[in-house]
Motif scaffolding. Structure first.
Motif, PDB file in Angstrom:
ATOM      1  N   GLY A 306      27.392  25.585  77.375  1.00 59.73           N
ATOM      2  CA  GLY A 306      28.466  25.988  76.892  1.00 59.73           C
ATOM      3  C   GLY A 306      27.692  26.896  75.769  1.00 59.73           C
ATOM      4  O   GLY A 306      26.470  26.796  75.788  1.00 59.73           O
ATOM      5  N   PHE A 307      28.777  27.220  75.014  1.00 64.57           N
ATOM      6  CA  PHE A 307      28.068  27.981  73.702  1.00 64.57           C
ATOM      7  C   PHE A 307      28.653  26.238  72.705  1.00 64.57           C
ATOM      8  O   PHE A 307      30.046  26.898  72.286  1.00 64.57           O
ATOM      9  N   PHE A 308      28.083  26.248  71.808  1.00 67.64           N
ATOM     10  CA  PHE A 308      28.087  26.040  70.206  1.00 67.64           C
ATOM     11  C   PHE A 308      28.107  26.644  69.056  1.00 67.64           C
ATOM     12  O   PHE A 308      26.573  26.813  68.451  1.00 67.64           O
ATOM     13  N   THR A 325      35.726  34.542  75.172  1.00 64.96           N
ATOM     14  CA  THR A 325      35.829  34.128  75.360  1.00 64.96           C
ATOM     15  C   THR A 325      36.376  32.280  74.706  1.00 64.96           C
ATOM     16  O   THR A 325      36.185  31.108  75.462  1.00 64.96           O
ATOM     17  N   MET A 326      36.320  32.171  73.611  1.00 63.29           N
ATOM     18  CA  MET A 326      36.913  31.248  73.126  1.00 63.29           C
ATOM     19  C   MET A 326      38.524  30.771  73.497  1.00 63.29           C
ATOM     20  O   MET A 326      39.103  30.056  71.906  1.00 63.29           O
ATOM     21  N   PHE A 385      32.502  27.208  66.985  1.00 61.89           N
ATOM     22  CA  PHE A 385      33.633  27.054  68.148  1.00 61.89           C
ATOM     23  C   PHE A 385      32.429  26.371  69.692  1.00 61.89           C
ATOM     24  O   PHE A 385      31.208  26.067  69.899  1.00 61.89           O
ATOM     25  N   THR A 386      33.095  25.751  70.598  1.00 59.51           N
ATOM     26  CA  THR A 386      32.534  25.435  71.572  1.00 59.51           C
ATOM     27  C   THR A 386      33.168  26.072  72.979  1.00 59.51           C
ATOM     28  O   THR A 386      34.791  25.802  72.568  1.00 59.51           O
ATOM     29  N   ALA A 387      32.534  26.218  73.969  1.00 60.40           N
ATOM     30  CA  ALA A 387      33.616  27.434  74.697  1.00 60.40           C
ATOM     31  C   ALA A 387      32.590  27.070  75.961  1.00 60.40           C
ATOM     32  O   ALA A 387      31.493  27.406  75.748  1.00 60.40           O
ATOM     33  N   GLN A 391      33.129  31.212  80.935  1.00 61.83           N
ATOM     34  CA  GLN A 391      34.744  31.863  80.811  1.00 61.83           C
ATOM     35  C   GLN A 391      34.193  33.266  79.446  1.00 61.83           C
ATOM     36  O   GLN A 391      34.775  34.222  79.361  1.00 61.83           O
ATOM     37  N   CYS A 392      33.176  33.071  79.967  1.00 63.23           N
ATOM     38  CA  CYS A 392      32.713  34.004  79.032  1.00 63.23           C
ATOM     39  C   CYS A 392      32.783  35.584  79.758  1.00 63.23           C
ATOM     40  O   CYS A 392      32.565  36.099  81.744  1.00 63.23           O
ATOM     41  N   PRO A 393      32.831  36.847  79.628  1.00 63.30           N
ATOM     42  CA  PRO A 393      33.081  38.122  80.140  1.00 63.30           C
ATOM     43  C   PRO A 393      31.892  38.486  80.919  1.00 63.30           C
ATOM     44  O   PRO A 393      31.849  39.621  81.511  1.00 63.30           O
TER      45      PRO A 393
END
Ligand code: SAT
Ligand code: MN
Length: 600
Positions: A306-308, A325-326, A385-387, A391-393
């Motif tokens: 994920g991304f933070f 994504t978020m 944001f945490t995602a 979900q990232c295109p």
């Protein structure tokens, strides 16, 4: 207590069960809950956190599955001053880390952990950094009293029963213990015991202090393990660049926190490059684990899932991919809540809302000032944001490849108003290691401290290297000798300012123009001038289609100012002197060679 733990224990790993019992005895939670990572568990935890106010559910139509979290006012960033490497010998932690003797550290922290979970649950979070089953991957178990942490770890790592299954009855794992305790700054410690593969974090509920898979395991403990086992844990994004007709090429880039790694990892090709058909694939935005493949190339895995990411300044122009994504299943930390249940931060899309609740939980209107007349921010500058990366295109399933992606170039960069040109290429691996070692950057809001102050930040690892940095550079040098096809090493600086103090380079998507030259160099093309610091592109070499940048600015961006470099060399020497005899001779040689080139 013993019974309560064992009743629902979903593993026959005796060492693990025993350790959980021991830690429960210390922290005295009401309940011990083993997390399985299921959807049902997620829903249950979200509901519970909403009922206590730990999370706020956001607008179900506009931001489905999204939540807001506000951390304590004194707990909004990593605390480097309270982060320790606890090795038996002080010198093994080195002069750039805080050090505490392991016994003293365990004692001090035990006193704070003792009884800290009374009235709370202790969650047992099994997580895997890297694809489960890959030779790159490492398993950790985090014990925590924070649902926010559990839900973040669920996004940031592969988490749950599958990890326990992979661990079996005797697998090795890193032991992580976290408690918010009373969130007091004077009772806060982030402690690393690399010799025991153990992390103890107490008194914080924020990001890199408490998501123990991230900076603590994937970088500090990871870098230590990497040196022992012959691989590297680095503070790097991983990006795939596809040009029609050629295979995707992957690069890694090390920039300090809040210097644009997430933006570059999701960059959208600018005009000109878009026409050429360039496509981008995001493998990771923060951490890379690097190994030498059977093919003799450097291969990279993103240990996270994920991304933070930083929110301030993130919008549909600066990072459209992040915004997409978020939009669902994400956690927003320390942003403004609008009356309609959506969120906002400084630099977000659209006008500032006319009203809302700020990150501290107070009513907010644009233009509000505090007692000292300073503007009150709607969101904290380090709001995040945490995602899920899925979900990232620009997600690629290469992200799950257990053997990683092959790396063609390594890029170092800092936020440095002067000195470094837009881009330069090192002469070879050894010189490239020196280029990484001399990096300097201005402090950002990602860590507690004075924003803007320049500090040396070798390889963007100064807050994250889990051992003596002199040994770390030696390890880099050795890795280079073992690589049959070492990637080329570059340095970039997107943050140069002109005499008027304005940025000279537009940054963001235009950074891909620089990456195009880097890939040409990898292919043995791309004209360059040899300068004292390295190879610099000829000023007409970058594709500037659609960019309004005059030749004078381009010249300034690529110039090497000898006086500035010589002044910087003095600062470098002070920095390197701390390492004494432990500093590899190669670093000193490269520095001396640079001085020679600058003065002749
Ligand atoms: O707070 S984190 O360490 O997770 C983010 C960062 O500073 O890079
Ligand atoms: Mn980071």
């Amino acid at each position: 207590m013993r019974k309560a733990v064992e009743k629902s224990v979903p593993t026959n790993h005796q060492r693990l069960v025993h350790w959980v019992e021991e830690m429960a005895k210390l922290c005295q939670p009401d309940r011990v809950i083993w997390c399985d990572g299921s959807e049902e568990e997620k829903k249950r935890l979200e509901q519970e956190a909403v009922s206590t106010g730990e999370l706020i559910e956001l607008n179900k139509e506009k931001l489905p599955g999204c939540f807001l979290h506000r951390s304590a006012h004194n707990d909004v960033a990593r605390v480097e001053g309270l982060t320790y490497i606890c090795t038996c010998k002080k010198d093994d932690a080195g002069p750039t880390n805080n050090w505490m003797a392991p016994r003293e550290a365990y004692e001090k922290a035990s006193a704070i952990f003792r009884g800290s979970m009374k009235g709370r649950a202790m969650y047992v979070v099994p997580f895997c950094m890297g694809p489960i089953g890959s030779e790159f991957s490492k398993i950790g178990i985090e014990l925590t009293d924070s649902i926010y942490v559990v839900l973040n770890m669920r996004i940031m790592t592969r988490m749950g029963q599958a990890v326990l299954d992979a661990l079996g009855s005797d697998g090795g794992f890193t032991k992580g213990l976290h408690s918010k305790a009373d969130l007091r700054m004077d009772r806060r410690f982030i402690l690393h015991f690399p010799e025991d593969s153990t992390i103890w974090s107490v008194g914080s509920g924020y990001g890199g202090n408490v998501l123990l898979g991230k900076k603590c395991l994937a970088l500090r403990i990871g870098s230590w393990l990497g040196r022992q086992e012959g691989w590297m844990a680095e503070h790097m994004l991983i990006l795939g660049i596809e040009k029609p007709g050629s295979p995707v090429k992957y690069v890694t880039a090390a920039f300090p926190s809040a210097c644009g790694k997430t933006n570059l990892a999701m960059v959208v090709p600018p005009e000109g490059l878009k026409r050429k058909g360039y496509k981008i694939w995001t493998v990771g935005d923060d951490i890379a684990w690097l190994r030498i493949g059977d093919d003799g190339r450097l291969r990279a895995v993103n240990p996270e899932s994920g991304f933070f990411g930083v929110l301030q300044g993130t919008n549909s122009k600066t990072n459209p991919i992040a915004i997409l994504t978020m939009r669902r299943n994400s956690i927003f930390t320390n942003v403004l809540l609008r009356p309609d249940g959506t969120v906002w931060w400084e630099g977000a899309d659209g006008e500032p809302p006319t009203e809302g609740i700020d990150w501290r939980g107070n009513p907010w209107r644009p233009g509000m000032k505090d007692e000292d007349g300073k503007p009150i921010f709607a969101a904290h500058p380090n709001s995040r944001f945490t995602a899920p990366i899925s979900q990232c295109p620009t997600y690629t399933d290469k992200m799950e490849d257990p053997s990683g992606v092959p790396i063609s170039a390594i890029i170092f960069g800092g936020r440095h108003a002067r000195v470094a040109p837009l881009v330069y290429e090192s002469f070879n691996w050894q010189h490239g290691v020196y280029v990484g070692a001399q990096m300097a950057s201005e402090r950002t809001a990602a860590q507690v401290g004075k924003v803007g102050e320049v500090r040396r930040d070798p390889m963007a690892m100064i807050p994250f290297c889990g051992y003596n940095m002199a040994d770390y550079w030696r390890h880099w040098l050795q890795m280079g000798r073992k690589l049959k096809y070492p990637p080329k090493i570059f340095h970039v600086n997107w943050f140069q300012t002109g005499k008027d103090g304005q940025f000279l380079w537009p940054g963001f998507r235009d950074n891909l123009r620089v990456l195009e030259w880097i890939l040409e160099r990898v292919d043995g093309e791309g004209d360059a001038d040899e300068t004292a610091v390295g190879y610099v592109p000829r000023s007409d070499r970058l594709d500037l289609t659609g960019l309004d940048l005059d030749q004078a600015s381009m010249k300034e961006l690529l110039a090497v100012d000898r006086r500035e470099w010589l002044a910087d060399l003095k600062l470098q020497e002070e920095f390197f002197a701390q390492f004494g005899d432990r500093l590899p001779q190669e670093i000193t040689d490269e520095k001396d060679n640079l001085r020679k080139r600058l003065t002749t």
